[in-house]
Every structure is written in structure tokens, then in C-alpha cells.
Design a protein around this motif. Structure first.
Motif, PDB file in Angstrom:
ATOM      1  N   PRO A 107      76.512  24.532 -10.185  1.00 21.13           N
ATOM      2  CA  PRO A 107      78.269  23.805 -10.640  1.00 21.13           C
ATOM      3  C   PRO A 107      77.853  22.164 -10.299  1.00 21.13           C
ATOM      4  O   PRO A 107      78.661  21.342 -10.426  1.00 21.13           O
ATOM      5  CB  PRO A 107      78.015  24.180  -9.226  1.00 21.13           C
ATOM      6  N   GLU A 108      76.619  22.034 -10.258  1.00 21.75           N
ATOM      7  CA  GLU A 108      75.657  19.849  -9.932  1.00 21.75           C
ATOM      8  C   GLU A 108      76.123  19.739 -11.262  1.00 21.75           C
ATOM      9  O   GLU A 108      76.319  18.555 -11.843  1.00 21.75           O
ATOM     10  CB  GLU A 108      74.530  20.046  -9.417  1.00 21.75           C
ATOM     11  N   ALA A 109      75.966  20.216 -12.219  1.00 24.32           N
ATOM     12  CA  ALA A 109      76.391  19.837 -13.895  1.00 24.32           C
ATOM     13  C   ALA A 109      77.336  18.859 -14.272  1.00 24.32           C
ATOM     14  O   ALA A 109      78.248  19.991 -13.782  1.00 24.32           O
ATOM     15  CB  ALA A 109      75.416  20.976 -15.001  1.00 24.32           C
ATOM     16  N   PRO A 110      77.670  18.179 -14.630  1.00 23.84           N
ATOM     17  CA  PRO A 110      79.122  17.926 -15.507  1.00 23.84           C
ATOM     18  C   PRO A 110      79.983  19.071 -15.823  1.00 23.84           C
ATOM     19  O   PRO A 110      81.378  19.394 -15.777  1.00 23.84           O
ATOM     20  CB  PRO A 110      78.982  16.425 -16.313  1.00 23.84           C
ATOM     21  N   LEU A 111      78.989  19.538 -16.297  1.00 22.87           N
ATOM     22  CA  LEU A 111      79.888  20.893 -17.665  1.00 22.87           C
ATOM     23  C   LEU A 111      79.759  22.080 -17.196  1.00 22.87           C
ATOM     24  O   LEU A 111      79.162  23.402 -18.450  1.00 22.87           O
ATOM     25  CB  LEU A 111      79.150  20.391 -19.223  1.00 22.87           C
ATOM     26  N   PHE A 112      78.570  22.024 -15.829  1.00 21.73           N
ATOM     27  CA  PHE A 112      78.558  23.649 -15.475  1.00 21.73           C
ATOM     28  C   PHE A 112      77.627  24.662 -16.139  1.00 21.73           C
ATOM     29  O   PHE A 112      77.461  24.480 -15.711  1.00 21.73           O
ATOM     30  CB  PHE A 112      80.329  24.178 -15.541  1.00 21.73           C
ATOM     31  N   LEU A 113      76.739  24.043 -16.836  1.00 22.02           N
ATOM     32  CA  LEU A 113      75.846  24.315 -17.899  1.00 22.02           C
ATOM     33  C   LEU A 113      74.726  23.389 -17.799  1.00 22.02           C
ATOM     34  O   LEU A 113      74.960  22.540 -17.939  1.00 22.02           O
ATOM     35  CB  LEU A 113      76.391  25.206 -18.676  1.00 22.02           C
ATOM     36  N   ALA A 114      73.110  23.747 -17.467  1.00 22.38           N
ATOM     37  CA  ALA A 114      72.396  22.965 -17.793  1.00 22.38           C
ATOM     38  C   ALA A 114      71.316  24.410 -17.502  1.00 22.38           C
ATOM     39  O   ALA A 114      71.290  25.080 -17.271  1.00 22.38           O
ATOM     40  CB  ALA A 114      72.686  21.921 -16.301  1.00 22.38           C
ATOM     41  N   TYR A 115      70.087  23.590 -17.611  1.00 24.37           N
ATOM     42  CA  TYR A 115      68.814  24.177 -17.787  1.00 24.37           C
ATOM     43  C   TYR A 115      68.089  23.424 -15.636  1.00 24.37           C
ATOM     44  O   TYR A 115      68.125  22.660 -15.551  1.00 24.37           O
ATOM     45  CB  TYR A 115      67.646  23.091 -18.197  1.00 24.37           C
ATOM     46  N   VAL A 116      67.575  24.501 -15.250  1.00 24.08           N
ATOM     47  CA  VAL A 116      67.355  24.436 -13.718  1.00 24.08           C
ATOM     48  C   VAL A 116      65.917  24.552 -13.398  1.00 24.08           C
ATOM     49  O   VAL A 116      66.123  26.266 -13.885  1.00 24.08           O
ATOM     50  CB  VAL A 116      68.568  24.795 -12.920  1.00 24.08           C
ATOM     51  N   SER A 117      65.691  24.582 -12.672  1.00 24.85           N
ATOM     52  CA  SER A 117      63.729  25.051 -12.259  1.00 24.85           C
ATOM     53  C   SER A 117      64.185  25.763 -11.358  1.00 24.85           C
ATOM     54  O   SER A 117      64.504  26.134 -10.221  1.00 24.85           O
ATOM     55  CB  SER A 117      63.256  24.455 -11.664  1.00 24.85           C
ATOM     56  N   PRO A 118      63.726  26.705 -11.135  1.00 23.66           N
ATOM     57  CA  PRO A 118      63.760  28.148 -10.345  1.00 23.66           C
ATOM     58  C   PRO A 118      63.212  27.517  -9.279  1.00 23.66           C
ATOM     59  O   PRO A 118      63.571  28.486  -8.524  1.00 23.66           O
ATOM     60  CB  PRO A 118      63.212  29.480 -11.267  1.00 23.66           C
ATOM     61  N   THR A 119      61.792  27.908  -9.766  1.00 24.43           N
ATOM     62  CA  THR A 119      61.030  27.359  -8.107  1.00 24.43           C
ATOM     63  C   THR A 119      60.270  26.440  -8.124  1.00 24.43           C
ATOM     64  O   THR A 119      60.594  25.869  -6.457  1.00 24.43           O
ATOM     65  CB  THR A 119      59.769  27.942  -8.473  1.00 24.43           C
ATOM     66  N   LEU A 120      60.326  25.584  -8.317  1.00 21.42           N
ATOM     67  CA  LEU A 120      60.007  23.264  -8.301  1.00 21.42           C
ATOM     68  C   LEU A 120      60.869  22.903  -7.735  1.00 21.42           C
ATOM     69  O   LEU A 120      61.942  22.714  -8.171  1.00 21.42           O
ATOM     70  CB  LEU A 120      59.416  22.974  -9.496  1.00 21.42           C
ATOM     71  N   ARG A 121      60.367  22.024  -7.316  1.00 24.99           N
ATOM     72  CA  ARG A 121      61.340  21.976  -5.936  1.00 24.99           C
ATOM     73  C   ARG A 121      60.861  19.968  -5.811  1.00 24.99           C
ATOM     74  O   ARG A 121      59.625  19.647  -5.915  1.00 24.99           O
ATOM     75  CB  ARG A 121      61.941  21.723  -4.422  1.00 24.99           C
ATOM     76  N   GLY A 122      61.832  18.509  -5.920  1.00 25.37           N
ATOM     77  CA  GLY A 122      60.804  17.152  -6.047  1.00 25.37           C
ATOM     78  C   GLY A 122      60.526  17.428  -4.698  1.00 25.37           C
ATOM     79  O   GLY A 122      61.224  17.138  -3.581  1.00 25.37           O
ATOM     80  N   ARG A 123      59.386  16.714  -4.221  1.00 24.98           N
ATOM     81  CA  ARG A 123      59.013  16.043  -3.627  1.00 24.98           C
ATOM     82  C   ARG A 123      58.969  14.332  -3.444  1.00 24.98           C
ATOM     83  O   ARG A 123      58.261  13.855  -5.174  1.00 24.98           O
ATOM     84  CB  ARG A 123      57.135  16.442  -3.313  1.00 24.98           C
ATOM     85  N   GLU A 124      59.118  13.387  -2.311  1.00 28.22           N
ATOM     86  CA  GLU A 124      58.743  12.321  -2.094  1.00 28.22           C
ATOM     87  C   GLU A 124      56.795  11.404  -3.248  1.00 28.22           C
ATOM     88  O   GLU A 124      56.297  12.459  -2.480  1.00 28.22           O
ATOM     89  CB  GLU A 124      58.809  11.724  -1.158  1.00 28.22           C
ATOM     90  N   ASN A 125      57.230  11.266  -3.495  1.00 24.54           N
ATOM     91  CA  ASN A 125      56.135  10.112  -3.760  1.00 24.54           C
ATOM     92  C   ASN A 125      54.760  11.108  -4.631  1.00 24.54           C
ATOM     93  O   ASN A 125      54.106  11.112  -5.005  1.00 24.54           O
ATOM     94  CB  ASN A 125      55.034  10.008  -2.531  1.00 24.54           C
TER      95      ASN A 125
END
Length: 323
Positions: A107-125
């Protein structure tokens, strides 16, 4: 004795000149109607990589093909001819974490379709390397999520160029820049109200900016909605889409403000891309170059990291705007 031409002589001379000019005028008129056949070169699509990773959020990467300038574009055409579902996409962090992204509904992609990381989450620095393998070629890019920052305050403001101040306002933020570092900022907004709810984050103007003019000082900054496209209106009725195409905020709006910091390469892409969005439709200007941090052949786009926080402000409906 000096001879004075008769008025009839003048008419005769004028008539003669017109007859002499007539063939020339006919040639000019004919030249204006000459058909010219132009053989346009065959269009070679480029791979477009649009990837983002934010603190506490999964990596989201959209792969598509560029399309010819004169193509008839609608949502169905974009979905059928642009979206690429069969690439190999991985993200590796500077800490050694690695994730293979899955092509899925997003839902966060403009075309509703995207490649999404299943486990990895972004971290600061933390830095992240994106690798895309498609069509026998490999594409790579690196981005860094810096640290996030807090706003000092947030409020609705009366813009000076708006007459009806009872029902139209902008949002102003008060913020303090860190004098010990060079910072690159981005602001986005979402609105939730009785008439519509934004699915995607809406950019503000400018799309990205640095702190050269306010390094180390406290300043206030005005936010307006900018850059709303047909993709933001997908799933909305005509009335909802019309209500969403506005720059200002109205009574009854709950406004979410996302404020982000980014690295220099992301800033270069965002600022040059924002400039092209503003002036690119002007036929009297040259196209502005858009910077990309993707390494590879025949590729467009960028891999962007953001350190973000979200604040919320509500304008109570006291004037019956939605009644």
C-alpha cells in the motif's frame, strides 16, 4: 515645371506592387503548409529503480521501465507495461544483515506493487547497499540513514496571499539546526479528513533543502502540499480527488507531518528531481539533469535512506466547512 502625380497614379503603383508581391506571398503561405516527415529513432526503455529505506521501516524498492514521451499513459498502461516483477533484489546493511526482497502488494508504493524486505528494518546511522539483478545485468547503490531530529513546535498559520483565512491555512514548523554538521532536510504531509484520506505522503516545496542559509539557528518553515499526481487519487472518487488537490489545509483536517534527514547523494537526487518536476513542463527551458546514485548501464532512479519522525496536528472544525 514639376509634375505632381495624380492620386490614380498612386493607386496604380500600389496595385502593381501587390501583383509583384503576390507570387512571394503564395510561396510563403505554401511553405507554412509543407508537411515534414520526421523519422524518430526507436525508443530504448531504461530500467528505473526507486528504492527507499527509513528507520524502523522495511526497504521498499520499485522497479519499472521508462516509457516513450508520446505514449498514452493511464494506470492500466503503467501496470501492464512498466512494472517489473521478476528481478532479484537484495539489501545488505553495514552491520552485515542481508535480506532478499519479495515482490508483493504494498500500500505504501504508488503502484501498489513493490519489492519489500520481509525481516530487515532500517536503523539510524547505518548504511545500506542495494543490489538488483535483472536482464543479465547487475545494478548497485549505497545509501545511509543518518539520525532523526525533533521539531520545536508545530502550528497552523495564515498565509499572506490567501483571502479566505477562515477556511485555508498552511502549517508552520519551528526547528533548530545543528551547527556542528551539514544537514539535508525533507518534509512530507498526509491529510485525514471527512472528505478524503491521503494514501501516500505528499511532498512539500522545496522537495529537499540543505542548511546553508540557516546553519545552527532556530527558524520557522511553512509547509504546503505539492506534487499531487494521478497516482495519489487512485481509489478516490472524483469529489475526493478534487478535494485532495489543494495546497492548503482546512478545518477538520488531521495533518501528519513527516520530517526527515538524508545523506548528500539522496539530497542531490531529491533536489534535482524536484527541480525537474517544477520546470520540466516548460517548453522554453532545457531539461534539468537528475542525479542518480545507481551504478549500472542504462538505468535511472535512486536508492534513498531517510531518518524520519512523524508529528500530528488537528484543526478543529469550528466553522462548519464539512457540513
Amino acid at each position: 515645371m514639376k509634375h505632381t502625380p495624380h492620386k490614380r497614379d498612386h493607386k496604380l503603383q500600389l496595385s502593381t506592387r501587390l501583383w509583384l508581391l503576390l507570387p512571394v506571398l503564395c510561396l510563403v503561405a505554401g511553405a507554412c503548409e509543407t508537411e515534414i516527415d520526421v523519422d524518430l529513432p526507436d525508443y530504448e526503455p531504461k530500467l528505473v529503480i526507486e528504492g527507499t529505506i527509513e528507520n524502523d521501516q522495511p526497504a521498499i524498492v520499485m522497479l519499472s521501465r521508462s516509457i516513450p514521451y508520446f505514449a498514452n499513459i493511464d494506470f492500466a498502461y503503467i501496470s501492464d507495461n512498466m512494472v517489473i516483477p521478476d528481478a532479484e533484489v537484495t539489501v545488505t546493511s553495514s552491520d552485515g544483515d542481508r535480506d532478499s526482497l519479495i515482490f508483493q502488494f504494498c500500500p505504501e508504493a504508488p503502484l501498489f506493487l513493490a519489492y519489500v524486505s520481509p525481516t530487515l528494518r532500517g536503523r539510524e546511522n547505518t548504511s545500506y547497499t542495494l543490489t538488483v539483478k535483472y536482464g543479465g545485468k547487475e545494478y548497485c547503490a549505497v545509501t545511509t540513514i543518518p539520525h532523526s531530529f525533533d521539531l520545536d513546535s508545530l502550528w497552523f498559520s495564515y498565509p499572506s496571499d490567501i483571502i479566505n483565512k477562515d477556511t485555508m491555512r498552511t502549517v508552520r514548523v519551528l526547528m533548530t539546526d545543528d551547527a556542528n554538521e551539514t544537514n539535508y532536510y525533507r518534509f512530507q504531509v498526509k491529510v485525514s479528513c471527512p472528505k478524503f484520506t491521503d494514501r501516500l505522503w505528499i511532498s512539500t516545496m522545496p522537495v529537499a533543502f540543505d542548511d546553508k542559509t540557516f546553519n545552527g539557528i532556530t527558524f520557522n518553515y511553512e509547509l504546503e502540499r505539492f506534487g499531487i499526481t494521478m497516482l495519489h487519487g487512485v481509489g478516490m472518487s472524483d469529489a475526493q480527488s478534487q478535494a485532495a488537490r489543494r495546497l492548503t489545509f482546512r478545518p477538520g483536517d488531521t495533518v501528519y507531518v513527516k520530517h526527515s534527514l538524508m545523506d548528500y547523494n539522496t539530497y542531490r537526487f531529491m533536489s534535482t528531481g524536484g527541480s525537474e518536476a517544477i520546470i520540466g513542463s516548460n517548453p522554453f527551458t532545457n531539461p534539468a539533469p537528475v542525479f542518480s546514485n545507481i551504478e549500472g548501464d542504462n538505468v535511472l532512479g535512486a536508492w534513498c535512506g531517510f531518518a524520519s519522525k512523524v508529528d500530528k496536528i488537528f484543526w478543529e472544525d469550528t466553522v462548519g466547512y464539512y457540513n
